[in-house]
Write an enzyme that holds these catalytic residues in place. Structure first.
Site, PDB file in Angstrom:
ATOM      1  N   HIS A 177      21.085 -15.837  73.616  1.00 19.16           N
ATOM      2  CA  HIS A 177      22.106 -15.881  74.659  1.00 19.16           C
ATOM      3  C   HIS A 177      21.699 -16.763  75.833  1.00 19.16           C
ATOM      4  O   HIS A 177      22.531 -17.107  76.666  1.00 19.16           O
ATOM      5  CB  HIS A 177      22.415 -14.460  75.156  1.00 19.16           C
ATOM      6  N   ASP A 186      21.884 -22.011  82.743  1.00 17.70           N
ATOM      7  CA  ASP A 186      22.555 -20.819  82.227  1.00 17.70           C
ATOM      8  C   ASP A 186      22.848 -21.030  80.750  1.00 17.70           C
ATOM      9  O   ASP A 186      23.244 -22.141  80.353  1.00 17.70           O
ATOM     10  CB  ASP A 186      23.883 -20.601  82.976  1.00 17.70           C
TER      11      ASP A 186
HETATM   12  P1  ADQ Z   1      24.348 -13.079  82.257  1.00 17.56           P
HETATM   13  O1  ADQ Z   1      23.197 -13.854  82.798  1.00 17.56           O
HETATM   14  O2  ADQ Z   1      24.437 -11.666  82.670  1.00 17.56           O
HETATM   15  O3  ADQ Z   1      24.398 -13.147  80.655  1.00 17.56           O
HETATM   16  P2  ADQ Z   1      27.191 -14.166  82.624  1.00 17.56           P
HETATM   17  O4  ADQ Z   1      27.575 -14.775  81.344  1.00 17.56           O
HETATM   18  O5  ADQ Z   1      27.568 -15.003  83.794  1.00 17.56           O
HETATM   19  O6  ADQ Z   1      25.646 -13.928  82.775  1.00 17.56           O
HETATM   20  O7  ADQ Z   1      27.884 -12.742  82.859  1.00 17.56           O
HETATM   21  C1  ADQ Z   1      28.023 -11.775  81.900  1.00 17.56           C
HETATM   22  C2  ADQ Z   1      29.042 -10.729  82.356  1.00 17.56           C
HETATM   23  O8  ADQ Z   1      28.596 -10.031  83.521  1.00 17.56           O
HETATM   24  C3  ADQ Z   1      30.403 -11.331  82.710  1.00 17.56           C
HETATM   25  O9  ADQ Z   1      31.392 -10.613  82.021  1.00 17.56           O
HETATM   26  C4  ADQ Z   1      30.527 -11.132  84.221  1.00 17.56           C
HETATM   27  O10 ADQ Z   1      31.849 -10.864  84.659  1.00 17.56           O
HETATM   28  C5  ADQ Z   1      29.645  -9.940  84.481  1.00 17.56           C
HETATM   29  N1  ADQ Z   1      29.102 -10.016  85.861  1.00 17.56           N
HETATM   30  C6  ADQ Z   1      28.232 -10.906  86.353  1.00 17.56           C
HETATM   31  N2  ADQ Z   1      28.004 -10.672  87.666  1.00 17.56           N
HETATM   32  C7  ADQ Z   1      28.755  -9.616  88.007  1.00 17.56           C
HETATM   33  C8  ADQ Z   1      28.974  -8.900  89.242  1.00 17.56           C
HETATM   34  N3  ADQ Z   1      28.351  -9.251  90.357  1.00 17.56           N
HETATM   35  N4  ADQ Z   1      29.837  -7.868  89.213  1.00 17.56           N
HETATM   36  C9  ADQ Z   1      30.473  -7.531  88.068  1.00 17.56           C
HETATM   37  N5  ADQ Z   1      30.325  -8.157  86.908  1.00 17.56           N
HETATM   38  C10 ADQ Z   1      29.473  -9.198  86.857  1.00 17.56           C
HETATM   39  C11 ADQ Z   1      23.641 -13.771  79.595  1.00 17.56           C
HETATM   40  C12 ADQ Z   1      23.334 -15.256  79.775  1.00 17.56           C
HETATM   41  C13 ADQ Z   1      24.609 -16.048  79.984  1.00 17.56           C
HETATM   42  C14 ADQ Z   1      25.576 -15.799  78.820  1.00 17.56           C
HETATM   43  C15 ADQ Z   1      25.755 -14.313  78.549  1.00 17.56           C
HETATM   44  C16 ADQ Z   1      26.534 -14.057  77.265  1.00 17.56           C
HETATM   45  O11 ADQ Z   1      22.435 -15.432  80.884  1.00 17.56           O
HETATM   46  O12 ADQ Z   1      24.326 -17.446  80.091  1.00 17.56           O
HETATM   47  O13 ADQ Z   1      26.846 -16.376  79.144  1.00 17.56           O
HETATM   48  O14 ADQ Z   1      24.492 -13.660  78.419  1.00 17.56           O
HETATM   49  O15 ADQ Z   1      25.937 -14.682  76.160  1.00 17.56           O
END
Ligand code: ADQ
Length: 463
Positions: free
Chosen positions: A160, A368
């Protein structure tokens, strides 16, 4: 149809609306095949309560037709496997932050020990024609541990987070062991073409692999298939969440409160990969260079608490609190604060309303894997009057979302200019960019992602 066995560090009940994207993606196939989802229970057992390193109780639960199998971890195992190696070595290096990695630790042995524990607990639950799909950097060596126990099933892996190019990857003292472990899989999925190219370069230059066509590579006496499968969101689910009462209420509240202002929005986990200090600096540069935005543009930055016991995260939290205070002190007025910095998670039901109220989204990570917030922002917009996505070229999502305003987040002045352009973009241009972006995230949504991955893995020869 073979049974799906999903493995990830954390397990969620797919029937729970707040279970998250992976649960939505896997839930359908797990349900259809009476599948099994295996991972850590989230419980840490202290030594005083009998938590023994390398051991952990297995729990079995049923969620409809799906079996959830979870294992507890001892304190020592949790700290070294999860905090020490996964988040203290692999997360920073895979996000190109060698400077933040703690290589001195003896955490690797425990990382391996926990993967062996998981393999020992999982193997007896497997059936001969299962398809096994393992997720993310916590579990890279799990397939090789399962193979050592005689598992011949098809096993796939999805990373991921990004995979860095060889000069960065090879800073990990055990890089060869890690990459050899990847070759125990049948199919390796990456988020982007860039990550796949880094894998191919490593395989060729460090492991002497020959590309064999058809996305196949042979090294360490095994052939793997490696391909990019960009993860998506459930667009329909997010759109319908946006029609729900919480999202509507949030939207109306924001519109009433910021009637005279233009809202900019950042939603992230508080993580150094997300480029939050650089984003605040770019916003500060916007105030300095384009004074017409003073008293009008407001940045709402929501940063969800994350991994707070890792030092780098506590430092970042203090830095952001200091920066937002300084910018508010410099530019704030009695009736206007430029930045609202909120160190909390937003409820998923409110998120679409918040996204819709924002004229501009700032998704500017330094690195990311994908970044799903960028896709959620697009899904939440009103197609007749959509907002503008400012997106880092270093997010995996940038390979797909070409119509976003692309920025280099290290270039503070350039990012400030792009924000200015976003704030003043004419309606027709906003509409046409949004329409193309929406088509993209619909064509490759999360259902497409799991279908494509599992179809590819399912078509491979077993063993
Ligand atoms: P994350 O680093 O957690 O995931 P991201 O893909 O931006 O990053 O977010 C995942 C979920 O968390 C989204 O549904 C988002 O809405 C939610 N989220 C993030 N911040 C939040 C907040 N402050 N409040 C509420 N909800 C929040 C990892 C990888 C990413 C990749 C995902 C999926 O780092 O690059 O996109 O896995 O593979």
């Amino acid at each position: 149809m073979s049974r799906l066995v999903a493995v990830s560090n954390r397990v969620a009940d797919p029937r729970n609306a707040a279970a998250g994207g992976l649960a939505v993606a896997l839930g359908e196939t797990l349900n259809a095949t009476g599948g099994l989802w295996f991972g850590w229970s989230g419980r840490v057992v202290e030594a005083a309560q009998g938590g023994t390193p390398g051991e952990g109780e297995l729990h079995l639960h049923h969620a409809g037709d799906i079996t959830l199998a979870t294992v507890d971890l001892s304190r020592e195992d949790h700290d070294a496997y999860y905090l020490g190696y996964s988040n203290g070595v692999l997360w920073p290096v895979f996000h190109y932050r060698v400077d933040l990695a703690d290589f001195d630790s003896g955490h690797l042995n425990v990382y391996r020990r926990v993967n062996q524990l998981f393999a020992r607990k999982l193997a007896p639950l497997l059936k001969p024609d299962d398809i096994i799909w393992i997720h993310d950097y916590h579990l890279i060596p799990l397939a090789s541990e399962l193979r050592a126990m005689g598992c011949g099933q098809r096993i796939g892996f999805f990373l991921h987070i990004p995979l860095p190019p060889p000069p960065i990857l090879t800073t990990i003292p055990q890089h060869e062991w890690l990459m050899r472990a990847l070759f125990a899989y049948d199919l390796i999925g990456f988020q982007s073409q860039a990550d796949l190219e880094h894998f191919a370069r490593y395989a060729q230059s460090e492991a002497g692999a020959e590309p064999m066509g058809e996305h196949r590579y042979r090294a360490f006496h095994r052939t793997v298939r490696a391909q990019a499968f960009p993860i998506g969101i459930d667009v329909d689910e997010f759109v319908s969440l946006g029609k729900g009462p919480e999202a509507q209420e949030t939207y109306e509240m924001m519109m009433a409160q910021y009637a005279r202002r233009r809202l900019l929005l950042g939603v992230d986990r508080l993580d150094y990969s997300k480029g939050l200090p650089e984003r605040m600096k770019a916003f500060q540069a916007l105030m300095a260079q384009y004074p017409e935005n003073r008293s009008s543009a407001t940045l709402i930055q929501i940063a969800a608490p994350s991994r707070e016991s890792v030092d780098a995260y506590a430092d970042l939290r203090r830095q952001l609190e200091g920066m937002s205070g300084a910018i508010n002190g410099e530019y704030g007025e009695l009736d206007w604060m430029p930045i609202r910095y909120i160190h909390r998670t937003t409820s998923r039901r409110r998120l679409p309303g918040l996204c819709r109220a924002a004229r501009v989204a700032l998704v500017t990570p330094l690195r990311d894997g994908m970044n799903l917030v960028a896709k959620e922002y697009i899904a939440a917009q009103d197609p007749d009057d959509p907002g503008v996505l400012v997106l880092s070229r270093f997010a995996g999502a940038a390979e797909q979302l070409k119509e976003a305003l692309m920025v280099n987040p290290y270039d503070i002045q350039g990012t400030a200019q792009a924000i200015q352009q976003a704030l003043h973009m004419p309606l027709a241009e906003r509409q046409s960019r949004h329409q193309k972006l929406l088509e993209r995230i619909r064509a490759q949504d999360v259902h497409w992602w799991s279908r494509e991955y599992l179809r590819t893995l399912g078509e491979m020869d077993q063993g």
